[in-house]
Design a protein around this motif. Sequence first.
Motif, PDB file in Angstrom:
ATOM      1  N   MET A   1       0.840  -1.201   0.000  1.00  0.00           N
ATOM      2  CA  MET A   1       0.000   0.000   0.000  1.00  0.00           C
ATOM      3  C   MET A   1       0.874   1.249   0.000  1.00  0.00           C
ATOM      4  O   MET A   1       2.068   1.176   0.137  1.00  0.00           O
ATOM      5  CB  MET A   1      -0.915  -0.007   1.235  1.00  0.00           C
ATOM      6  N   ARG A   2       0.245   2.380  -0.123  1.00  0.00           N
ATOM      7  CA  ARG A   2       1.020   3.612  -0.264  1.00  0.00           C
ATOM      8  C   ARG A   2       1.540   4.097   1.086  1.00  0.00           C
ATOM      9  O   ARG A   2       0.902   3.912   2.116  1.00  0.00           O
ATOM     10  CB  ARG A   2       0.146   4.704  -0.874  1.00  0.00           C
ATOM     11  N   SER A   3       2.691   4.721   1.066  1.00  0.00           N
ATOM     12  CA  SER A   3       3.240   5.290   2.294  1.00  0.00           C
ATOM     13  C   SER A   3       3.585   6.745   2.041  1.00  0.00           C
ATOM     14  O   SER A   3       4.743   7.139   2.060  1.00  0.00           O
ATOM     15  CB  SER A   3       4.492   4.511   2.701  1.00  0.00           C
ATOM     16  N   ASP A   4       2.554   7.537   1.709  1.00  0.00           N
ATOM     17  CA  ASP A   4       2.786   8.955   1.401  1.00  0.00           C
ATOM     18  C   ASP A   4       2.864   9.761   2.677  1.00  0.00           C
ATOM     19  O   ASP A   4       2.177   9.484   3.650  1.00  0.00           O
ATOM     20  CB  ASP A   4       1.617   9.510   0.585  1.00  0.00           C
ATOM     21  N   ARG A   5       3.690  10.788   2.618  1.00  0.00           N
ATOM     22  CA  ARG A   5       3.741  11.734   3.728  1.00  0.00           C
ATOM     23  C   ARG A   5       2.589  12.724   3.537  1.00  0.00           C
ATOM     24  O   ARG A   5       2.306  13.151   2.424  1.00  0.00           O
ATOM     25  CB  ARG A   5       5.081  12.481   3.677  1.00  0.00           C
ATOM     26  N   GLU A   6       1.893  13.035   4.620  1.00  0.00           N
ATOM     27  CA  GLU A   6       0.845  14.059   4.511  1.00  0.00           C
ATOM     28  C   GLU A   6       1.507  15.424   4.405  1.00  0.00           C
ATOM     29  O   GLU A   6       2.501  15.698   5.076  1.00  0.00           O
ATOM     30  CB  GLU A   6      -0.090  14.020   5.734  1.00  0.00           C
ATOM     31  N   LEU A   7       0.981  16.277   3.533  1.00  0.00           N
ATOM     32  CA  LEU A   7       1.608  17.585   3.308  1.00  0.00           C
ATOM     33  C   LEU A   7       0.786  18.682   3.979  1.00  0.00           C
ATOM     34  O   LEU A   7      -0.445  18.647   3.944  1.00  0.00           O
ATOM     35  CB  LEU A   7       1.711  17.874   1.812  1.00  0.00           C
ATOM     36  N   SER A   8       1.489  19.632   4.584  1.00  0.00           N
ATOM     37  CA  SER A   8       0.799  20.783   5.168  1.00  0.00           C
ATOM     38  C   SER A   8       0.353  21.705   4.034  1.00  0.00           C
ATOM     39  O   SER A   8       0.776  21.563   2.895  1.00  0.00           O
ATOM     40  CB  SER A   8       1.729  21.532   6.109  1.00  0.00           C
ATOM     41  N   ARG A   9      -0.481  22.643   4.383  1.00  0.00           N
ATOM     42  CA  ARG A   9      -0.991  23.614   3.411  1.00  0.00           C
ATOM     43  C   ARG A   9       0.169  24.315   2.689  1.00  0.00           C
ATOM     44  O   ARG A   9       0.158  24.468   1.480  1.00  0.00           O
ATOM     45  CB  ARG A   9      -1.858  24.614   4.176  1.00  0.00           C
ATOM     46  N   VAL A  10       1.165  24.718   3.463  1.00  0.00           N
ATOM     47  CA  VAL A  10       2.307  25.446   2.891  1.00  0.00           C
ATOM     48  C   VAL A  10       3.088  24.542   1.939  1.00  0.00           C
ATOM     49  O   VAL A  10       3.447  24.943   0.834  1.00  0.00           O
ATOM     50  CB  VAL A  10       3.232  25.956   4.022  1.00  0.00           C
ATOM     51  N   GLU A  11       3.309  23.314   2.385  1.00  0.00           N
ATOM     52  CA  GLU A  11       4.026  22.360   1.528  1.00  0.00           C
ATOM     53  C   GLU A  11       3.265  22.104   0.230  1.00  0.00           C
ATOM     54  O   GLU A  11       3.851  22.013  -0.848  1.00  0.00           O
ATOM     55  CB  GLU A  11       4.227  21.040   2.278  1.00  0.00           C
ATOM     56  N   LEU A  12       1.932  21.985   0.369  1.00  0.00           N
ATOM     57  CA  LEU A  12       1.108  21.736  -0.808  1.00  0.00           C
ATOM     58  C   LEU A  12       1.250  22.862  -1.824  1.00  0.00           C
ATOM     59  O   LEU A  12       1.358  22.631  -3.024  1.00  0.00           O
ATOM     60  CB  LEU A  12      -0.359  21.627  -0.398  1.00  0.00           C
ATOM     61  N   ASP A  13       1.244  24.107  -1.315  1.00  0.00           N
ATOM     62  CA  ASP A  13       1.377  25.255  -2.223  1.00  0.00           C
ATOM     63  C   ASP A  13       2.731  25.231  -2.915  1.00  0.00           C
ATOM     64  O   ASP A  13       2.839  25.492  -4.116  1.00  0.00           O
ATOM     65  CB  ASP A  13       1.193  26.568  -1.444  1.00  0.00           C
ATOM     66  N   ALA A  14       3.774  24.909  -2.163  1.00  0.00           N
ATOM     67  CA  ALA A  14       5.118  24.860  -2.743  1.00  0.00           C
ATOM     68  C   ALA A  14       5.207  23.747  -3.792  1.00  0.00           C
ATOM     69  O   ALA A  14       5.784  23.918  -4.869  1.00  0.00           O
ATOM     70  CB  ALA A  14       6.152  24.633  -1.651  1.00  0.00           C
ATOM     71  N   PHE A  15       4.589  22.611  -3.461  1.00  0.00           N
ATOM     72  CA  PHE A  15       4.539  21.454  -4.374  1.00  0.00           C
ATOM     73  C   PHE A  15       3.846  21.861  -5.684  1.00  0.00           C
ATOM     74  O   PHE A  15       4.354  21.612  -6.785  1.00  0.00           O
ATOM     75  CB  PHE A  15       3.777  20.334  -3.657  1.00  0.00           C
ATOM     76  N   GLY A  16       2.711  22.547  -5.547  1.00  0.00           N
ATOM     77  CA  GLY A  16       1.972  23.007  -6.725  1.00  0.00           C
ATOM     78  C   GLY A  16       2.787  23.999  -7.533  1.00  0.00           C
ATOM     79  O   GLY A  16       2.818  23.941  -8.763  1.00  0.00           O
ATOM     80  N   ALA A  17       3.490  24.901  -6.828  1.00  0.00           N
ATOM     81  CA  ALA A  17       4.267  25.935  -7.525  1.00  0.00           C
ATOM     82  C   ALA A  17       5.400  25.298  -8.326  1.00  0.00           C
ATOM     83  O   ALA A  17       5.698  25.721  -9.447  1.00  0.00           O
ATOM     84  CB  ALA A  17       4.828  26.931  -6.511  1.00  0.00           C
ATOM     85  N   GLU A  18       6.025  24.261  -7.765  1.00  0.00           N
ATOM     86  CA  GLU A  18       7.116  23.586  -8.492  1.00  0.00           C
ATOM     87  C   GLU A  18       6.603  22.948  -9.771  1.00  0.00           C
ATOM     88  O   GLU A  18       7.239  23.021 -10.820  1.00  0.00           O
ATOM     89  CB  GLU A  18       7.765  22.516  -7.606  1.00  0.00           C
ATOM     90  N   LEU A  19       5.420  22.312  -9.669  1.00  0.00           N
ATOM     91  CA  LEU A  19       4.864  21.660 -10.850  1.00  0.00           C
ATOM     92  C   LEU A  19       4.394  22.696 -11.879  1.00  0.00           C
ATOM     93  O   LEU A  19       4.550  22.499 -13.080  1.00  0.00           O
ATOM     94  CB  LEU A  19       3.733  20.716 -10.451  1.00  0.00           C
ATOM     95  N   ASP A  20       3.833  23.800 -11.384  1.00  0.00           N
ATOM     96  CA  ASP A  20       3.433  24.875 -12.299  1.00  0.00           C
ATOM     97  C   ASP A  20       4.646  25.415 -13.067  1.00  0.00           C
ATOM     98  O   ASP A  20       4.565  25.684 -14.265  1.00  0.00           O
ATOM     99  CB  ASP A  20       2.784  26.022 -11.519  1.00  0.00           C
ATOM    100  N   ALA A  21       5.748  25.565 -12.328  1.00  0.00           N
ATOM    101  CA  ALA A  21       6.963  26.089 -12.965  1.00  0.00           C
ATOM    102  C   ALA A  21       7.474  25.121 -14.028  1.00  0.00           C
ATOM    103  O   ALA A  21       7.885  25.525 -15.122  1.00  0.00           O
ATOM    104  CB  ALA A  21       8.039  26.330 -11.904  1.00  0.00           C
TER     105      ALA A  21
END
Lengths: 362, 360
Positions: free
Chosen positions: B1-21
Motif C-alpha cells: 500500500m502507499r506510504s505517502d507523507r501528509e503535506l501541510s498547506r504550505v508544503e502543498l502550495d510549494a509542491f503546486g508551484a514547483e509543478l506549475d513552474a
Amino acid sequence: MTLIPMSWSRVLSPLLQPLRWLVRRRWLREAEVDAVLAWLQPGWRLNRVFARVEGREWVAEDMLALRLRCNGNARGWRAGQHVQLYLQLDGVRHSRSYSLTHVGRAGRIELAIRRQPGGRLSNRLLDHLPVGALLELGQAQGELCWPQESTGVVLLAAGSGITPLLGLLREALARGFTAPISLLHYIREQGQRPFVEELQQLMQRHPNLSVRWALTGQVQSDAELQGRFSAEHLQGLALDSVLACGPAGFVETVAQHWRGPLQVEAFTAPERSVEPGSAVRLGFARTRRQVTGDSARSLLEQAEAAGLRPAHGCRQGICASCTCTLLSGTVRDLRNGALFAEPGQLIRLCISAPASDVDIDL
Amino acid sequence: MRSDRELSRVELDAFGAELDALRSRTLADLGEVDARYIRRVRGAVRLCCWSGRALLILGWFPPTWLLGTLLLGLGKILENMELGHNVIHGQYDWMNDPEFAGRRYEWDIAGPADFWRHTHNHVHHTWTNVLGMDDDVGYGLVRLFPEQRWKPFYRWQPLWVTLQALLFQYSIAIQHLRLDQVYKGKMSKDELRPLLRQFNAKVLRQWCKDYLFFPLLALLLGANALAVLAGNVLANLLRNLWTFAVIFCGHFTEQAAVFSKASVIGESRGHWYLRQLRGSSNLSGGKLFHILTGNLSHQIEHHLFPDLPARRYAALAVEVREIAARYGQVYNCGSFSAQLTTVLQRIWKYRVPEADVVAA
C-alpha cells in the motif's frame, strides 16, 4: 512530388463536389482527402486555398508585391478585398491580413506586403519567401467596392492602406471609368511611395486620374502636400464619393471631415496591453455583442456575466472544453502571465484574461 | 500500500508551484520539433492503416491477411492513443493548425469525440479517482476499491470486465449516455434523445466504413469481402484489448489511491496536483511501448499536465519523480505485466464484499 500540374487541379477541383458533401456530412475526414490531393499536386486541397508564389517585385523600399496563383478554391474574389495569409513559424501557424491589389484570371492574384519594423511574419515573407513556395490563404473578405455611378472619386490612403484602393483603381481604369479620380496617399518618407512608377504611368494614360503624395515624416520639396490628413487636402478636388483606408485613427479623422458617400476600411494597430484591473472592450463576434470588461477576471466569467453561455468544463484550465478562437487583441494566461496576441489563436476562456481590447469567436 | 507523507498547506502550495513552474518551462519550449512529431505520427497512422487495408484486399492468404490485420490494428491503436487522445486534449492547440485542433478532431473509434471531451477531458481529468464523481473508476461495471459499495451484480465482474475489454470502444462511447441515470429516472428520455442520435450517427459511420465500405470495395475488385471484414473485426478487437489494458493500468493498480467527495471540497491547485499523482500509475518500457500507449504509460505526467504534448512526458517524468521523492510521495511505476496483474487481482478480489475478503 508533383504528379499533375496546378492547372489540371484547378480544372478537376469542381469534380470533387461529392467528396465535399461527404466531408460536410462527416463521412470523410477532410485532412485525409487533403493528404491525397496534396500528394497529387502540392497546392491542391478540397476546400482550403493554397497558392504558389509566381513572382516577387519590390514596389517601394518597404513594400513587396507578391504574384500568386491560387488553387481552384479561391472563388469570387475581388480586388480591394483582403485575405488571411498563413505562415508556419516554429511549429505555430501565424496569420496576417493582406489586401488584394489585383485579381486576374485562372486564380492569379497579387498581394502587397509592407515591412513592419520588428514584425516576425512580414520580415520572413519579405526576405525568405522564394518564388515557387506554397502558401495558405483564407477566403477573401471585405466590402469595399468601386462607386461606378460617382461623378468624382477621392481615394484616401494612409501607409499600406493604398493596397485595397490600388486594387479597385486598377480595375476601374481597366474597365474604362472616366469620371475624375483623385488619389491622396499619406506616407512617412519619399522612398515609401509604393507602386509610384505604375501610378505615374496610369496618370499619363488616364487624364481623369490625379495622384498626390503627402509626406508625414520628413519635409521634401517635391511633395505636393505636407503633414497628416486635413480637410484642406480635399479642397479643389472633384468630390462626390470617398474611399478611405488606413489605420483606425486616420479613417476616423476622414469620417469626421466628410459627410457624403464614404466607404472605409481600417486596420487595427497591434493592441497594446493594459494594466491588470483596467477596463477593456470585449467583443463577442458570434453574438455580435460588445461589453466593457476588466483585465483581471477570466474571459469565461466575464462572458457569463454578460449573459453568454459558453461551453465550459473544469474552469481551471484542465479540460479544454472552453477553447475558443481569439480574433484580435491580447490575452494573458492567468496561470503564468504569458501573453498571446496571435489572431486565430485557440485560447481557453477559463484561464485567459483580456490584456487589451479583445474580440473572440463566441 | 502507499506510504505517502501528509503535506501541510504550505508544503502543498510549494509542491503546486514547483509543478506549475515545470509546466511553464515546457510550454515555453514547445515548437517546430513537437509540430513535426505529431505530423509524423499522423503520417505513420496513415501508412499503417492504408497499407493494412491494401493487404487485406489480397484475401485469406495467411501472411498478407495477418500482416494486413496487424497493420490496421496498429494504425488504429496509434490513431486512438498517440494522435486522437492527445490532440483531443488540446495538446497541440498552440500550433493553430485546424487539422490538430482539439475541439474539432474526430477519431477513428465508435464514441463521438464530443462525448469524450466531456466524459474524459472534463469529468475524469478534473475528478480523477474521486468516488461518485469519476465514472472511469470501474465504469459502473466493476468494483475495484473496497471503498466502493458492494452490489450483488459485482459477483460476476470478471465476466463483465472480459466483455468490456472486448467491446471497449463501445463501453467508453455509451459512458456519456448515462443510461444508469435514465434507468433510475434521474435523466429524461428527452435529454437522452439528442445524445443517442449523435451516438448512432457515429457508430453507423464507423460500421459503414469498416464493415461495409471496405468489404464491398474488395468485392468490386473481385477480392474476398469476408477476409476484409474479418480483418477489420480483428483489428478493432486488438485495439480494444490494448486500449483497455493500458487504460485500466492508469488508475486501478495496487498502489493507486481513491478519494472521497468530501476530500475535494475547496481543493487548491497543489492538492489537485497531489491527487493526480496519487491516483495515477505509470508503466515502464521502451520508446515504442510509450508511443503505442499514447504515452499514457506516463499516466502521472499526463494527469499533472494533460495539455502538454505527450511526447514531453518522458522528460518531465524525470523531474516529477524527483519532486515526488522530495515531498515524500510514492511514485507509482512498474512494468506493464506487473501493473496489469495487480489490476486483475483487484477485479478478482473486490468481486465479493469485504466480509468475504477477510474470511478468505
